[in-house]
Scaffold this motif. Sequence first.
Motif, PDB file in Angstrom:
ATOM      1  N   ASN A 217      49.439  90.963  52.664  1.00 56.60           N
ATOM      2  CA  ASN A 217      48.670  91.061  51.429  1.00 56.60           C
ATOM      3  C   ASN A 217      49.668  91.266  50.291  1.00 56.60           C
ATOM      4  O   ASN A 217      50.769  91.796  50.510  1.00 56.60           O
ATOM      5  CB  ASN A 217      47.677  92.217  51.497  1.00 56.60           C
ATOM      6  CG  ASN A 217      46.473  91.899  52.364  1.00 56.60           C
ATOM      7  OD1 ASN A 217      46.031  90.747  52.422  1.00 56.60           O
ATOM      8  ND2 ASN A 217      45.936  92.905  53.046  1.00 56.60           N
ATOM      9  N   ALA A 218      49.304  90.865  49.085  1.00 54.53           N
ATOM     10  CA  ALA A 218      50.274  90.901  47.986  1.00 54.53           C
ATOM     11  C   ALA A 218      49.601  91.314  46.681  1.00 54.53           C
ATOM     12  O   ALA A 218      48.470  90.917  46.392  1.00 54.53           O
ATOM     13  CB  ALA A 218      50.956  89.548  47.819  1.00 54.53           C
ATOM     14  N   ILE A 219      50.340  92.136  45.912  1.00 56.66           N
ATOM     15  CA  ILE A 219      49.879  92.619  44.609  1.00 56.66           C
ATOM     16  C   ILE A 219      50.995  92.402  43.594  1.00 56.66           C
ATOM     17  O   ILE A 219      52.163  92.642  43.885  1.00 56.66           O
ATOM     18  CB  ILE A 219      49.540  94.124  44.659  1.00 56.66           C
ATOM     19  CG1 ILE A 219      48.572  94.431  45.800  1.00 56.66           C
ATOM     20  CG2 ILE A 219      48.967  94.612  43.332  1.00 56.66           C
ATOM     21  CD1 ILE A 219      48.462  95.916  46.101  1.00 56.66           C
ATOM     22  N   VAL A 220      50.620  91.964  42.385  1.00 55.50           N
ATOM     23  CA  VAL A 220      51.566  91.878  41.277  1.00 55.50           C
ATOM     24  C   VAL A 220      51.215  92.972  40.275  1.00 55.50           C
ATOM     25  O   VAL A 220      50.087  93.022  39.768  1.00 55.50           O
ATOM     26  CB  VAL A 220      51.539  90.502  40.595  1.00 55.50           C
ATOM     27  CG1 VAL A 220      52.404  90.520  39.322  1.00 55.50           C
ATOM     28  CG2 VAL A 220      52.053  89.431  41.538  1.00 55.50           C
ATOM     29  N   PHE A 221      52.183  93.874  40.014  1.00 52.03           N
ATOM     30  CA  PHE A 221      52.011  94.914  39.000  1.00 52.03           C
ATOM     31  C   PHE A 221      52.691  94.450  37.717  1.00 52.03           C
ATOM     32  O   PHE A 221      53.828  93.941  37.743  1.00 52.03           O
ATOM     33  CB  PHE A 221      52.612  96.234  39.471  1.00 52.03           C
ATOM     34  CG  PHE A 221      51.836  96.875  40.584  1.00 52.03           C
ATOM     35  CD1 PHE A 221      50.767  97.693  40.312  1.00 52.03           C
ATOM     36  CD2 PHE A 221      52.176  96.627  41.910  1.00 52.03           C
ATOM     37  CE1 PHE A 221      50.043  98.294  41.342  1.00 52.03           C
ATOM     38  CE2 PHE A 221      51.463  97.209  42.949  1.00 52.03           C
ATOM     39  CZ  PHE A 221      50.388  98.040  42.653  1.00 52.03           C
ATOM     40  N   SER A 222      51.995  94.625  36.580  1.00 48.10           N
ATOM     41  CA  SER A 222      52.523  94.232  35.272  1.00 48.10           C
ATOM     42  C   SER A 222      52.636  95.462  34.381  1.00 48.10           C
ATOM     43  O   SER A 222      51.665  96.226  34.238  1.00 48.10           O
ATOM     44  CB  SER A 222      51.602  93.198  34.614  1.00 48.10           C
ATOM     45  OG  SER A 222      51.518  92.027  35.402  1.00 48.10           O
TER      46      SER A 222
END
Length: 395
Positions: A217-222
């Motif tokens: 699973n993958a998350i992009v934090f900005s």
Amino acid sequence: MAATTNAIADGCDTNSATARLSYQGCPLCGQLLSFSLSGDALFSDGTQQCSATTDGQGEATVFFTDTRAETVLITCNYYQTQSRESVSFDNNPLADINLSGAVLQNNAPADGISRNAMRYRVYQAAGSAPVPGIALAFSVGGGAMLIPPTGPWVTDDNGLYDLHVTNGTPGQVLINAQVPSVPGANNNTFLNFTPAAVYSLTSNTIRNYQPVGGLSNAIVFSLDRSGAPAANERMSFTATPPTATIMAANATDQAGQLLVDILSPQAGEVEITAVVDSQPGLQPVHVIVTFTEPAQRYFIANTVIRDDTPAAEPIGNIVLFTVYSLADSTIQPGIVLDFSTTTLGTSRPLPITGTTGPDGSVSVRVLASDAGTVRLTATIRTEPATTSNVDTTFI
């Protein structure tokens, strides 16, 4: 009445006076005496008049100081009886020293953590020699905080002292520095605190509900800083439960983004908590991703190549396992299989792990110490639910 004399006129050093009250040679105890001073001298309570009660010896003692070199008169009264003494205060040897302040850091962000800094120097007016070991006093306005917040603040061997200031409100603050023992030795400096950068941390889950043993699973934090991408900011991540594995860089890229990949050994939810290391006041961001039960993409066929071999001999039985795709039944090279045996006696597979070759197959030899049936099991490592069992016999 008897008095000491020749104290230093620095506002700290004191002279004292002791009055003794008696009647026909006997001391009078518990009697209230009044004292007064002339000139600029002051008693310990900051006034020029005070009272004191005689003790068991009929005596009462008062202390007083001055900031000007002079001779003063101290008077003691008891009803109609009066006694006077002249007392001198000498020149303050520190009166000819100066205090200067230099700005080491200004325009710090008003975040309550960042610091402005001042360096103070105490020195002789004649010759500029440093004055070490002298106490300073500081005050600051505007809601700012001194670091350290309380004294003692004492100059070092070079007559220097560095003071830091933080503030949570933008604007100017006035730092007042004094040498308490030297009236007139002071410094006033304005320092400025700029509006603190406003950080914003958001997340975007780009891959979710992956099966255990499959893709991550993958998350992009900005991360934004006052509306612009915040690059090169270090971030930390934790997973709940901690059995999950987090794979991420240490800091945001030039776009203020950071990609986090998550793997889990079991199905269920995993909560990822993200924090910005340099911004402890910024609320952490929590994201939940879900791992599903492993998806079955393959099946395993088995073929017994050799069976009924003698037990306790190094020949062994041989089984060939072939992996196929469930979607189109094509052979699958490069699949990792784990092997195990189940028997009442002692047995083992060789090897315990193997990878299918170009034909989608891998050969396994089974050894046993006792005659009987041995069950050999092959399991696809990335699909723990996909297995193949075969029984072989030893004579």
